[in-house]
Design a protein around this motif. Structure first.
Motif, short mmCIF file in Angstrom:
data_model
loop_
_atom_site.label_atom_id
_atom_site.label_comp_id
_atom_site.label_asym_id
_atom_site.label_seq_id
_atom_site.Cartn_x
_atom_site.Cartn_y
_atom_site.Cartn_z
N ASP A 81 0.82 -1.22 0.00
CA ASP A 81 0.00 0.00 0.00
C ASP A 81 0.86 1.26 0.00
O ASP A 81 0.35 2.34 -0.34
N GLY A 82 2.12 1.16 0.40
CA GLY A 82 2.97 2.34 0.56
C GLY A 82 3.99 2.53 -0.53
O GLY A 82 5.00 3.21 -0.32
N ILE A 83 3.78 1.92 -1.70
CA ILE A 83 4.71 2.10 -2.82
C ILE A 83 3.95 2.62 -4.05
O ILE A 83 2.72 2.55 -4.11
N GLY A 84 4.70 3.14 -5.00
CA GLY A 84 4.10 3.62 -6.25
C GLY A 84 3.63 5.06 -6.15
O GLY A 84 3.88 5.76 -5.15
N PRO A 85 2.94 5.56 -7.19
CA PRO A 85 2.47 6.96 -7.20
C PRO A 85 1.61 7.26 -5.97
O PRO A 85 0.69 6.50 -5.65
N LYS A 86 1.88 8.36 -5.31
CA LYS A 86 1.18 8.67 -4.06
C LYS A 86 -0.31 8.87 -4.28
O LYS A 86 -1.12 8.53 -3.40
N GLU A 87 -0.67 9.38 -5.44
CA GLU A 87 -2.10 9.63 -5.67
C GLU A 87 -2.88 8.33 -5.82
O GLU A 87 -4.12 8.33 -5.73
N ASP A 88 -2.19 7.23 -6.05
CA ASP A 88 -2.86 5.94 -6.22
C ASP A 88 -2.87 5.10 -4.94
O ASP A 88 -3.42 3.99 -4.94
N ARG A 91 -6.11 4.74 1.24
CA ARG A 91 -6.25 5.11 2.64
C ARG A 91 -6.85 3.91 3.37
O ARG A 91 -7.86 3.35 2.94
N ARG A 92 -6.21 3.52 4.47
CA ARG A 92 -6.64 2.32 5.18
C ARG A 92 -6.92 2.63 6.65
O ARG A 92 -6.32 3.55 7.25
N LEU A 93 -7.78 1.81 7.25
CA LEU A 93 -7.93 1.82 8.71
C LEU A 93 -6.77 1.06 9.32
O LEU A 93 -6.48 -0.08 8.93
N ASP A 94 -6.09 1.69 10.28
CA ASP A 94 -5.07 0.99 11.07
C ASP A 94 -5.74 0.51 12.35
O ASP A 94 -6.01 1.30 13.26
N LEU A 95 -6.00 -0.78 12.42
CA LEU A 95 -6.73 -1.33 13.56
C LEU A 95 -5.89 -1.36 14.83
O LEU A 95 -6.45 -1.39 15.93
N TRP A 97 -3.93 0.98 16.12
CA TRP A 97 -3.94 2.23 16.88
C TRP A 97 -5.20 3.06 16.64
O TRP A 97 -5.24 4.21 17.05
N HIS A 98 -6.20 2.47 15.95
CA HIS A 98 -7.49 3.14 15.74
C HIS A 98 -7.29 4.48 15.02
O HIS A 98 -7.79 5.52 15.44
N THR A 99 -6.51 4.44 13.94
CA THR A 99 -6.23 5.64 13.16
C THR A 99 -6.45 5.36 11.68
O THR A 99 -6.72 4.22 11.28
N ILE A 100 -6.32 6.41 10.88
CA ILE A 100 -6.41 6.28 9.42
C ILE A 100 -5.00 6.48 8.85
O ILE A 100 -4.34 7.48 9.13
N GLU A 101 -4.56 5.51 8.06
CA GLU A 101 -3.24 5.57 7.44
C GLU A 101 -3.38 6.02 5.99
O GLU A 101 -4.04 5.37 5.18
N SER A 102 -2.71 7.12 5.67
CA SER A 102 -2.80 7.68 4.31
C SER A 102 -1.88 6.99 3.32
O SER A 102 -2.04 7.12 2.11
N ASN A 103 -0.85 6.30 3.84
CA ASN A 103 0.14 5.61 3.00
C ASN A 103 0.92 6.56 2.09
O ASN A 103 1.48 6.14 1.07
N GLN A 104 1.00 7.82 2.48
CA GLN A 104 1.81 8.78 1.72
C GLN A 104 3.30 8.64 2.02
O GLN A 104 4.13 9.28 1.37
#
Length: 493
Positions: A81-88, A91-95, A97-104
């Motif tokens: 999820d964290g490789i390649g063009p950033k716009e692609d 966004r995932r739920l990180d279970l 720590w109960h946060t949202i991971e943007s993978n930017q």
């Protein structure tokens, strides 16, 4: 006045210190990455979004390796999820720590950041939701030269040459029931072996760390460690240890935390030696203490789903720094078996460095004992003959003096780290006759109000002070250690 003595013999050697003992940890947790080391648009950010004011403080610490990307985060993370063009990137739920991971920010960005920071990477593969196949693909992406799907994709993503990550954690705290897809020791041991086989088939030059106990408080400790080492003895190089301490209301018990940490290591040394004998082996399993710090876990609060929330942002006092210093000496004193240690963590989240979003950065109190351990703890750890008063703590009969002695033959210097955890002054007598005549170069001290804390309004409320030096050349000397104080004594030979 209390009195303690150190008789220091240069030939009473424990081991050479591995530079990886001065490592740290960055997880996708809270503001460790986002608005910690990475904040595009910040006035101090470079063209990649890396905060250079933060990087400068990290470089001053002399950090060797940084463990990445987790942590509890690891057990639910798909590195793809964290490789390649950033716009692609999804966004995932990180279970965890109960946060949202943007993978930017992913492995490619972290590699570029680490090169600029002058550190190396301690990678980690997911043993929760991940599979041994996933682990092998990550090693292939990072380390295989080219001509395959994953290595060619790395080149397409901007890194033609391999990243050459040579140190890998096989999962994180899989003994913990809080872990995503927690496993028992048998299931983890079998899975770790299969992952290690695949990873080493792809790159036979890597070293690997199996999950040991997440704490001495685990009910499965140390049986977990025995079972895991029995499964993985022929496949891995290190066993991980994790331990955090917090003040539960008794300052002296808190200051004595180094006693528990020392027993933790001793216990697992015995466990590892048993497995070596059982396996009729020739190698010693050494340890990666890849999470250690003061952490006020009782302060954790629930929070809504959001990106990079302000969580686990402990603000450290002088008392915390003293406890931290005691732990750092324990690591040095076990340099024969503890080859890797990662301060957890590095920025914002239970960390020595603290930032404002869009603003300033400060050093927390624990920054200084880590800096001195990294700067002056390189060389050979010696085993002095120690005489110290004791007192009763929750751990039983407890020395009031915690110490570590390091002899650096390259600089021809001896450093004595000393911590007085007692409420009275202590006279410390040092016998350095085995080195001939010496001269005191520095006497650095941290002492004062135990509740003092560095803030943006008062960033230097807790800072080390230089004390007067013993003059001339000598082979014995005495120094006064203030009540509840940390000292770094430097001698040239």
């Amino acid at each position: 006045m209390k009195q303690a003595k150190l008789h220091i013999e240069k030939d009473f050697r424990i081991a050479e210190v591995d530079e990886r003992l001065f490592s740290s940890f960055l997880e996708h947790l809270g503001r460790a990455i986002y608005t910690g080391i990475y904040e595009p648009g910040h006035p101090q950010a470079d063209e990649n979004g890396y905060r250079m004011d933060v990087m400068k403080l990290i470089q001053q610490l002399g950090v060797s390796h940084i463990r990445y990307p987790g942590g509890n985060f690891l057990s639910g993370y798909d590195w793809k999820d964290g490789i390649g063009p950033k716009e692609d990137r999804p966004r995932r739920l990180d279970l965890a720590w109960h946060t949202i991971e943007s993978n930017q920010f992913g492995i490619d960005e972290f590699y570029d950041w680490s090169k600029k920071a002058g550190t190396q990477i301690m990678g980690a593969v997911n043993m929760g939701t991940g599979t041994p196949k996933d682990a092998g693909q990550l090693v292939e992406y990072c380390n295989f030269a080219g001509g395959t799907y994953w290595s060619d994709l790395r080149a397409k993503n901007g890194h033609k040459d391999p990243l050459n990550i040579k140190l890998w954690c096989i999962g994180n705290e899989m003994d913990g029931e809080w872990q995503i897809c927690h496993l028992d020791a048998d299931d983890y041991g079998k899975k770790a072996v299969e992952a290690a086989k695949i990873m080493r088939w792809i790159d036979d030059s890597i070293q690997m760390v199996a999950c040991g106990s997440a704490s001495t408080l685990q009910k499965t400790y140390p049986e977990w460690d025995r079972k895991v080492m029995e499964y993985t003895y022929d496949y891995v190089d290190y066993l991980s240890l994790h331990r955090y301490y917090e003040n539960e209301g008794n300052d002296f018990d808190f200051l004595a935390s180094f006693v528990d940490m020392d027993r933790f290591i001793h216990t697992l040394e015995g466990t590892a030696n048993y497995v070596k004998a059982l396996k009729r082996g020739t190698k010693d399993i050494c340890f990666s203490f890849d999470e250690w710090n003061v952490w006020y876990q009782q302060h954790q609060q629930p929070h809504p789903w959001q990106e990079a929330p302000e969580i686990l942002e402990d603000h450290y006092t002088l008392l915390d720094a003293l406890v931290f210093a005691g732990m750092s000496m324990t690591l040095l004193n076990h340099a024969d078996r503890v080859k890797i240690a990662c301060l957890a963590q590095l920025v914002n989240v239970i960390a020595p460095i603290f930032t404002e979003k869009g603003g300033r950065v400060i050093k927390q109190s624990i920054y200084y004992p880590f800096e001195y351990m990294s700067k002056f703890g390189r060389g050979t750890v010696l085993k002095p003959v120690v005489s110290t008063p004791t007192a009763e703590s929750r751990y039983g009969d407890t020395p009031l003096l915690q110490q570590s002695v390091v002899y650096d033959e390259k600089t021809n210097a001896v450093t004595v780290f000393a911590l007085n955890i007692g409420a009275e002054e202590m006279q410390l007598d040092l016998d350095l006759r085995s080195f001939g005549k010496v001269k005191m170069q520095e006497h650095i001290c941290m002492a004062g109000s135990l509740s003092a804390t560095n803030t943006f309004a008062q960033p230097d409320a807790v800072t080390p002070k230089d004390l007067p030096l013993e003059q001339g050349e000598f082979d014995t000397c005495s120094v006064i250690l203030q009540p509840q104080s940390y000292h770094v004594l430097r001698f040239s030979l």
